[in-house]
Design a protein around this motif. Structure first.
Motif, PDB file in Angstrom:
ATOM      1  N   LEU A 142      15.728  -4.718  -2.978  1.00 22.46           N
ATOM      2  CA  LEU A 142      14.040  -4.932  -2.623  1.00 22.46           C
ATOM      3  C   LEU A 142      14.303  -4.868  -0.968  1.00 22.46           C
ATOM      4  N   GLN A 143      15.249  -5.689  -0.303  1.00 23.86           N
ATOM      5  CA  GLN A 143      15.252  -5.628   0.908  1.00 23.86           C
ATOM      6  C   GLN A 143      15.627  -4.203   1.460  1.00 23.86           C
ATOM      7  N   LYS A 144      16.409  -3.428   0.943  1.00 22.47           N
ATOM      8  CA  LYS A 144      16.674  -2.299   1.543  1.00 22.47           C
ATOM      9  C   LYS A 144      15.615  -0.946   1.372  1.00 22.47           C
ATOM     10  N   LEU A 145      14.949  -1.154   0.261  1.00 21.63           N
ATOM     11  CA  LEU A 145      13.839  -0.531   0.091  1.00 21.63           C
ATOM     12  C   LEU A 145      12.558  -0.878   0.942  1.00 21.63           C
ATOM     13  N   MET A 146      12.495  -2.181   1.326  1.00 23.01           N
ATOM     14  CA  MET A 146      11.414  -2.387   2.310  1.00 23.01           C
ATOM     15  C   MET A 146      11.896  -1.650   3.575  1.00 23.01           C
ATOM     16  N   GLU A 147      13.062  -1.610   3.908  1.00 20.49           N
ATOM     17  CA  GLU A 147      13.621  -1.061   5.300  1.00 20.49           C
ATOM     18  C   GLU A 147      13.046   0.602   5.222  1.00 20.49           C
ATOM     19  N   LYS A 148      13.100   1.124   4.079  1.00 18.83           N
ATOM     20  CA  LYS A 148      12.838   2.583   3.860  1.00 18.83           C
ATOM     21  C   LYS A 148      11.426   2.913   3.878  1.00 18.83           C
ATOM     22  N   CYS A 149      10.790   2.059   3.159  1.00 21.94           N
ATOM     23  CA  CYS A 149       9.209   2.352   2.802  1.00 21.94           C
ATOM     24  C   CYS A 149       8.370   2.523   3.897  1.00 21.94           C
ATOM     25  N   VAL A 150       7.579   3.219   4.218  1.00 21.09           N
ATOM     26  CA  VAL A 150       6.418   3.657   5.201  1.00 21.09           C
ATOM     27  C   VAL A 150       5.023   3.303   4.551  1.00 21.09           C
ATOM     28  N   SER A 151       4.664   3.407   3.267  1.00 17.04           N
ATOM     29  CA  SER A 151       3.418   3.858   2.854  1.00 17.04           C
ATOM     30  C   SER A 151       2.729   2.437   2.850  1.00 17.04           C
ATOM     31  N   LYS A 152       1.305   2.365   2.672  1.00 14.76           N
ATOM     32  CA  LYS A 152       0.550   1.317   2.782  1.00 14.76           C
ATOM     33  C   LYS A 152      -0.377   1.332   1.385  1.00 14.76           C
ATOM     34  N   GLY A 153      -0.876   0.102   1.163  1.00 13.65           N
ATOM     35  CA  GLY A 153      -1.628   0.048   0.031  1.00 13.65           C
ATOM     36  C   GLY A 153      -1.154   0.427  -1.426  1.00 13.65           C
ATOM     37  N   TYR A 154      -1.807   1.244  -2.329  1.00 10.63           N
ATOM     38  CA  TYR A 154      -1.424   1.437  -3.519  1.00 10.63           C
ATOM     39  C   TYR A 154      -0.182   2.403  -3.514  1.00 10.63           C
ATOM     40  N   VAL A 155      -0.095   3.196  -2.734  1.00  8.94           N
ATOM     41  CA  VAL A 155       0.758   4.476  -2.635  1.00  8.94           C
ATOM     42  C   VAL A 155       2.272   3.657  -2.444  1.00  8.94           C
ATOM     43  N   PHE A 156       2.315   2.378  -1.837  1.00 17.07           N
ATOM     44  CA  PHE A 156       3.483   1.833  -1.453  1.00 17.07           C
ATOM     45  C   PHE A 156       4.288   1.592  -2.850  1.00 17.07           C
ATOM     46  N   GLN A 157       3.664   1.293  -4.082  1.00 16.91           N
ATOM     47  CA  GLN A 157       4.060   1.119  -5.129  1.00 16.91           C
ATOM     48  C   GLN A 157       4.957   2.424  -5.653  1.00 16.91           C
ATOM     49  N   MET A 158       4.405   3.439  -5.474  1.00 15.70           N
ATOM     50  CA  MET A 158       4.909   4.911  -5.744  1.00 15.70           C
ATOM     51  C   MET A 158       6.184   4.950  -4.827  1.00 15.70           C
ATOM     52  N   GLU A 159       5.941   4.809  -3.709  1.00 20.47           N
ATOM     53  CA  GLU A 159       7.201   4.856  -2.661  1.00 20.47           C
ATOM     54  C   GLU A 159       8.279   4.268  -3.111  1.00 20.47           C
ATOM     55  N   GLY A 184     -11.744 -13.106 -10.354  1.00 25.29           N
ATOM     56  CA  GLY A 184     -11.718 -12.418  -9.203  1.00 25.29           C
ATOM     57  C   GLY A 184     -12.212 -11.003  -9.659  1.00 25.29           C
ATOM     58  N   GLU A 185     -12.064 -10.223  -8.676  1.00 24.52           N
ATOM     59  CA  GLU A 185     -12.314  -8.734  -8.386  1.00 24.52           C
ATOM     60  C   GLU A 185     -11.387  -7.810  -7.909  1.00 24.52           C
ATOM     61  N   SER A 186     -11.233  -6.720  -8.506  1.00 26.61           N
ATOM     62  CA  SER A 186     -10.556  -5.867  -7.876  1.00 26.61           C
ATOM     63  C   SER A 186     -10.642  -5.157  -6.508  1.00 26.61           C
ATOM     64  N   LYS A 187      -9.609  -4.777  -5.997  1.00 26.47           N
ATOM     65  CA  LYS A 187      -9.873  -4.287  -4.625  1.00 26.47           C
ATOM     66  C   LYS A 187     -10.038  -2.618  -4.572  1.00 26.47           C
ATOM     67  N   LEU A 188      -9.775  -2.185  -5.575  1.00 22.47           N
ATOM     68  CA  LEU A 188      -9.754  -0.759  -5.846  1.00 22.47           C
ATOM     69  C   LEU A 188     -11.371  -0.060  -5.732  1.00 22.47           C
ATOM     70  N   GLY A 189     -11.302   0.656  -4.795  1.00 24.15           N
ATOM     71  CA  GLY A 189     -12.720   1.502  -4.543  1.00 24.15           C
ATOM     72  C   GLY A 189     -12.308   2.846  -3.842  1.00 24.15           C
ATOM     73  N   GLY A 190     -13.308   3.476  -3.507  1.00 21.28           N
ATOM     74  CA  GLY A 190     -13.182   4.831  -2.964  1.00 21.28           C
ATOM     75  C   GLY A 190     -12.353   4.983  -1.877  1.00 21.28           C
ATOM     76  N   ASN A 191     -12.449   4.340  -0.945  1.00 26.09           N
ATOM     77  CA  ASN A 191     -11.375   4.254   0.237  1.00 26.09           C
ATOM     78  C   ASN A 191      -9.906   4.296  -0.252  1.00 26.09           C
ATOM     79  N   GLU A 192      -9.427   3.421  -1.391  1.00 19.45           N
ATOM     80  CA  GLU A 192      -8.345   3.154  -1.529  1.00 19.45           C
ATOM     81  C   GLU A 192      -7.666   4.506  -2.217  1.00 19.45           C
ATOM     82  N   ILE A 193      -8.741   4.872  -3.260  1.00 13.37           N
ATOM     83  CA  ILE A 193      -8.393   6.282  -3.757  1.00 13.37           C
ATOM     84  C   ILE A 193      -8.007   7.371  -2.794  1.00 13.37           C
ATOM     85  N   VAL A 194      -8.886   7.490  -1.816  1.00 15.88           N
ATOM     86  CA  VAL A 194      -8.748   8.511  -0.670  1.00 15.88           C
ATOM     87  C   VAL A 194      -7.345   8.359  -0.158  1.00 15.88           C
ATOM     88  N   SER A 195      -7.107   7.000   0.176  1.00 20.70           N
ATOM     89  CA  SER A 195      -5.671   6.566   0.800  1.00 20.70           C
ATOM     90  C   SER A 195      -4.505   7.041  -0.099  1.00 20.70           C
TER      91      SER A 195
END
Length: 207
Positions: A142-159, A184-195
């Motif tokens: 996990l530490q090594k992957l965190m050094e390599k990954c640059v994505s934000k938000g939901y794309v982060f999981q894919m990367e 609670g409520e989900s944070k998934l919305g239009g902005n997240e989908i575009v990102s």
């Protein structure tokens, strides 16, 4: 503890509207700080990856299981699967075996399925579910992957999975039944989908 695994629970508040911090504080009062680890609860406003970094700072074990705190995930069979294949990563999958999703409306199911389908076609990641966050990692992986990954938000999981494949880490999968958040409520919305779409195209062009 009945599983034979020593564990600690580390709670990171990433700005979600589901009241994570308030519930964690109540649990600490009930069970004590020796069971609910709250060295810091930080309001993380930047990205999911930032929350992971803060969590790793306090993790003392050899493996880290990452899951939501809104009761939409249930721990099951991850360590058994890891030991079976000595995997570096064990990922929950909603799209294999007897895995599935419960409590989502048709729109959200289509978004999730569509996101995974497009990702499989463009990135060929070698895993069936890339947008889920319920995973077990070796701490050093996990530490090594965190050094390599640059994505934000939901794309982060894919990367995380795509980079793991590139670095030669082994990935096991456990079918899970994902139940929509109880509180609670989900944070998934239009902005997240575009990102998400922008990030997917960036990964396609750079991996």
């Amino acid at each position: 503890r009945s599983s034979g695994n020593n564990f600690e629970i580390i709670i990171i508040d990433d700005g979600s509207p589901d009241g994570t911090q308030e519930i964690a504080e109540q649990l600490e009062k009930i069970y004590g700080s020796d069971k609910i680890v709250m060295k810091d609860i930080i309001s993380v406003l930047f990205s999911l990856g930032t929350a992971y970094i803060h969590g790793m700072k306090h993790a003392t074990g050899n493996f880290i299981v990452i899951m939501d705190a809104d009761l939409s995930h249930h721990v099951s069979l991850y360590f058994i699967k890891q030991k079976e294949g000595n995997f570096d990563i064990v990922s929950g999958t909603r799209y294999k075996g007897n895995g599935g999703v419960y409590g989502w409306d048709l729109k959200r199911k289509l978004i999730s399925r569509g996101a995974n389908f497009i990702t499989q076609v463009l990135l060929r990641p070698g895993a069936s579910d890339l947008t889920g966050s319920f995973r077990l990692y070796r701490k050093e992986v996990l530490q090594k992957l965190m050094e390599k990954c640059v994505s934000k938000g939901y794309v982060f999981q894919m990367e995380m999975i795509v980079r793991a494949r590139q670095l030669g880490y082994t990935i096991g999968e456990v079918p899970i039944s994902f139940v929509d958040r109880v509180y609670g409520e989900s944070k998934l919305g239009g902005n997240e989908i575009v990102s998400f779409l922008k990030g997917l195209l960036t990964l396609f062009a750079t991996t």
